[in-house]
Design an enzyme around this catalytic site. Structure first.
Site, PDB file in Angstrom:
ATOM      1  N   ARG A  49      10.485  62.186  24.150  1.00 28.02           N
ATOM      2  CA  ARG A  49      11.872  62.194  24.598  1.00 28.02           C
ATOM      3  C   ARG A  49      12.825  62.864  23.613  1.00 28.02           C
ATOM      4  O   ARG A  49      13.800  63.495  24.023  1.00 28.02           O
ATOM      5  CB  ARG A  49      12.332  60.760  24.883  1.00 28.02           C
ATOM      6  CG  ARG A  49      11.659  60.174  26.109  1.00 28.02           C
ATOM      7  CD  ARG A  49      12.064  58.744  26.345  1.00 28.02           C
ATOM      8  NE  ARG A  49      11.458  58.236  27.579  1.00 28.02           N
ATOM      9  CZ  ARG A  49      11.600  57.000  28.029  1.00 28.02           C
ATOM     10  NH1 ARG A  49      12.337  56.137  27.342  1.00 28.02           N
ATOM     11  NH2 ARG A  49      11.024  56.619  29.156  1.00 28.02           N
ATOM     12  N   ARG A  55      10.743  56.277  20.692  1.00 28.78           N
ATOM     13  CA  ARG A  55       9.920  55.390  21.509  1.00 28.78           C
ATOM     14  C   ARG A  55       9.215  56.142  22.627  1.00 28.78           C
ATOM     15  O   ARG A  55       9.821  56.947  23.327  1.00 28.78           O
ATOM     16  CB  ARG A  55      10.782  54.278  22.113  1.00 28.78           C
ATOM     17  CG  ARG A  55      10.012  53.367  23.057  1.00 28.78           C
ATOM     18  CD  ARG A  55      10.879  52.264  23.615  1.00 28.78           C
ATOM     19  NE  ARG A  55      11.927  52.742  24.503  1.00 28.78           N
ATOM     20  CZ  ARG A  55      11.753  52.997  25.808  1.00 28.78           C
ATOM     21  NH1 ARG A  55      10.563  52.854  26.363  1.00 28.78           N
ATOM     22  NH2 ARG A  55      12.767  53.396  26.545  1.00 28.78           N
ATOM     23  N   SER A 104       8.381  50.102  25.837  1.00 21.76           N
ATOM     24  CA  SER A 104       9.446  49.105  25.744  1.00 21.76           C
ATOM     25  C   SER A 104       9.070  47.836  26.493  1.00 21.76           C
ATOM     26  O   SER A 104       9.107  46.730  25.929  1.00 21.76           O
ATOM     27  CB  SER A 104      10.748  49.673  26.312  1.00 21.76           C
ATOM     28  OG  SER A 104      11.738  48.674  26.381  1.00 21.76           O
ATOM     29  N   LEU A 105       8.712  47.969  27.769  1.00 20.72           N
ATOM     30  CA  LEU A 105       8.306  46.796  28.540  1.00 20.72           C
ATOM     31  C   LEU A 105       7.100  46.117  27.907  1.00 20.72           C
ATOM     32  O   LEU A 105       6.976  44.892  27.930  1.00 20.72           O
ATOM     33  CB  LEU A 105       7.986  47.197  29.983  1.00 20.72           C
ATOM     34  CG  LEU A 105       9.180  47.531  30.879  1.00 20.72           C
ATOM     35  CD1 LEU A 105       8.700  47.996  32.246  1.00 20.72           C
ATOM     36  CD2 LEU A 105      10.117  46.347  31.030  1.00 20.72           C
ATOM     37  N   GLY A 134      16.339  37.977  28.817  1.00 23.53           N
ATOM     38  CA  GLY A 134      15.696  39.132  29.412  1.00 23.53           C
ATOM     39  C   GLY A 134      14.187  39.008  29.240  1.00 23.53           C
ATOM     40  O   GLY A 134      13.659  37.913  28.985  1.00 23.53           O
ATOM     41  N   LEU A 135      13.479  40.117  29.340  1.00 22.04           N
ATOM     42  CA  LEU A 135      12.020  40.063  29.287  1.00 22.04           C
ATOM     43  C   LEU A 135      11.500  39.533  27.956  1.00 22.04           C
ATOM     44  O   LEU A 135      10.594  38.690  27.925  1.00 22.04           O
ATOM     45  CB  LEU A 135      11.435  41.448  29.575  1.00 22.04           C
ATOM     46  CG  LEU A 135       9.909  41.553  29.595  1.00 22.04           C
ATOM     47  CD1 LEU A 135       9.292  40.526  30.538  1.00 22.04           C
ATOM     48  CD2 LEU A 135       9.479  42.961  29.977  1.00 22.04           C
ATOM     49  N   GLY A 143      18.851  34.959  24.428  1.00 21.11           N
ATOM     50  CA  GLY A 143      18.579  36.087  25.318  1.00 21.11           C
ATOM     51  C   GLY A 143      17.535  35.712  26.347  1.00 21.11           C
ATOM     52  O   GLY A 143      16.491  35.160  26.004  1.00 21.11           O
TER      53      GLY A 143
END
Length: 516
Positions: free
Chosen positions: A283, A376, A381-382, A11-12, A9
């Site tokens: 959320r 969350r 997340s970031l 991604g970040l 992976g």
């Protein structure tokens, strides 16, 4: 002797792990089916959390920790959350130092905005394109190491399975998507950073390149999963071409207001029901409120009262996206919104240091269950993906195995065959019908029976998620059972799904105690 690491992976989470691994003295093979510029991390809009306290609100890492644990309904590993929130300020400052163009105020002081579930301004941001800005800086940093030969990138390669003997991972099998060539790659450690299971559901805000097939392959190979029933529905999305488009929480953080019409008048229901946080409630709560009201009448997000200088400086990307894809000017008219699948709190089972139960196998980012529990916080997340601390553990633990697995390439040829599109659409439909904002046993059991008729690892993963939701007979965070609407503290435990090659088993494990 230099240790070798495979990261699945780009991604970040994968890039962060790669940078940290090289810093720790490892060489890295970086596996990805698409370029990093196509990773889902680029799509993140709202921001990244850190208790920087640049707004004079006496914020602290302790309060960030408490907000994260509370939002996750006490289901997250408290030691992992503590490590993340303590590291957050330095992580964000480091990102700024490598070129992330965060919004600033004063003399290069990072600006912060409000985000759901947090009373204090704690979210650093780059207008409404934070993920894109962070990924741009991270890609540049990784490319320098590629040029130096410390990172070898395997682009357009897909993960197929692990190379294992007993319970020890020696590497993985990948497939070149262009040529169909099967490659066996050996390493001292494998870090999986393959993203969330968006392909399992299809209609989400996330990238469908995050198929969930890596997690499915691991699960079918015996790697346990945790909290698969915890799926976050973002409160404010819109439908575009069979896909969900996110209306970032940043819009509500800057003053956007949710409303519906009642007796011909606007009813700002979140402000009336939850006066303390209003439109910035966590959320799971906001999504359920919108879901319930949407059954009777449409719900809208009004951003017309946000000052022009704020939309220009902080929400320019969102304004542009809505003009392009919705043909709406959010500065002049409200947007109708509905909840949509956005994030997976559950995933590969890991400890606080990202270890899976399989030796030499680790997981990081959205593909694993660690920091977020049952719900969350936006902005976490970031943060969780940027830390890269899985590489610290992997480099400490890694050792070259003497019992290398040898498998004939011909026997692995069928691993390049993916699930058929008709079967994938059937799985998507079943999962969306089953694990919605509100759930009940009857529907879950009926849809599980249909899913069991579909063969393959992706179906197995879906079955495990539904079975996890059936066994959790309570409502907690993102998991809401209309037949069990109350929280039951007997279930303040982690749901574990495992597969022994014949049968899926579900059990619960105690949450670790916080070390003082």
């Amino acid at each position: 002797m230099k240790k070798n690491m495979i990261i699945v992976g780009a991604g970040l989470a994968g890039l962060s792990a790669a940078l940290q691994a090289v810093k720790e003295g490892c060489s890295v093979k970086l596996i990805s089916s698409l370029p990093s510029e196509r990773a889902q991390s680029v799509m993140a809009e709202g921001g990244i959390n850190a208790a920087l306290n640049t707004k004079g609100e006496d914020d602290s890492t302790q309060e960030h920790y408490e907000d994260t644990i509370k939002a996750g309904c006490n289901l997250a590993d408290p030691n992992a959350v503590w490590n993340m929130t303590q590291a957050a300020p330095e992580v964000v400052k480091w990102l700024h130092s490598i070129g992330v163009q965060f919004n600033t105020c004063g003399y290069d002081e990072l600006d912060l905005r409000n985000f759901g579930g947090q009373k204090k301004k704690r979210t650093a941001f780059a207008k409404s394109d934070t993920g894109k800005q962070i990924m741009t800086a991270m890609i540049d940093a990784v490319r320098r190491l590629e040029v130096q030969g410390q990172i070898e990138r395997f682009e357009h390669h897909s993960f197929r399975t692990l190379l294992m003997t007993a319970n020890i991972c020696h590497g993985c099998v990948v497939c070149d998507n262009y040529t169909g060539e099967i490659k066996m790659l050996y390493a001292d450690a494998v870090i999986v950073a393959s993203g969330g299971m968006h392909g399992l559901f299809g209609n989400t805000t996330g990238s469908l390149a995050n198929t969930g097939e890596v997690s499915a392959s691991l699960f079918s190979a015996g790697v346990p999963m945790a909290n698969l029933e915890m799926i976050q529905y973002h409160p404010t999305t819109v439908e575009i071409g069979g896909k969900k488009m996110l209306i970032s929480e940043a819009a509500r953080g800057e003053g956007g207001r949710l409303f519906t019409y009642r007796d011909g008048n606007r009813w700002y229901f979140m402000e009336e029901k939850y006066p303390e946080l209003g439109n910035l409630m966590p959320r799971d709560i906001t999504a359920r409120e919108i879901w319930k009201i949407s059954k009777e009448s449409p719900v809208y997000l009004d951003m017309t009262e946000i000052p022009k200088d704020v939309t220009d400086r902080k929400l320019a990307g969102l304004v542009s996206d809505c003009q392009i894809y919705l043909h709406k000017d959010i500065r002049k008219e409200p947007v109708q919104v509905v909840p949509g699948i956005h994030y997976f709190m559950g995933g590969i089972y890991v400890d606080e240091k990202h270890r899976t139960p399989v030796r030499n196998l680790y997981a990081a980012g959205e593909c694993c269950a660690q920091y977020h529990g049952a719900n969350r916080l936006g902005g976490n997340s970031l943060l969780g993906q940027s830390i890269g601390n899985c590489s610290w553990t992997a480099c400490e633990d890694a050792m070259t195995s003497k019992d290398m697995l040898v498998t004939e390439t011909q026997e692995l040829a069928d691993l390049c065959e993916s699930i058929s599109q008709p079967d994938k659409k059937k799985i998507n439909k079943i999962m969306l019908n089953t694990l919605g904002v509100v759930r009940n046993r009857k529907r879950m059991e009926e849809e599980l029976e249909k899913l069991c008729q579909i063969k393959g690892s992706l179906s197995l993963l879906g079955q495990a998620a539904i079975m996890s939701a059936i066994e959790r007979t309570e409502s907690r965070g993102a998991h809401y059972r209309e037949d069990y609407p109350k929280k039951n503290d007997d279930f303040a435990r982690t749901t574990i799904a495992s597969y022994n090659g014949q049968k899926i088993q579900i059990h619960f494990e105690e949450i670790p105690e916080r070390r003082q």
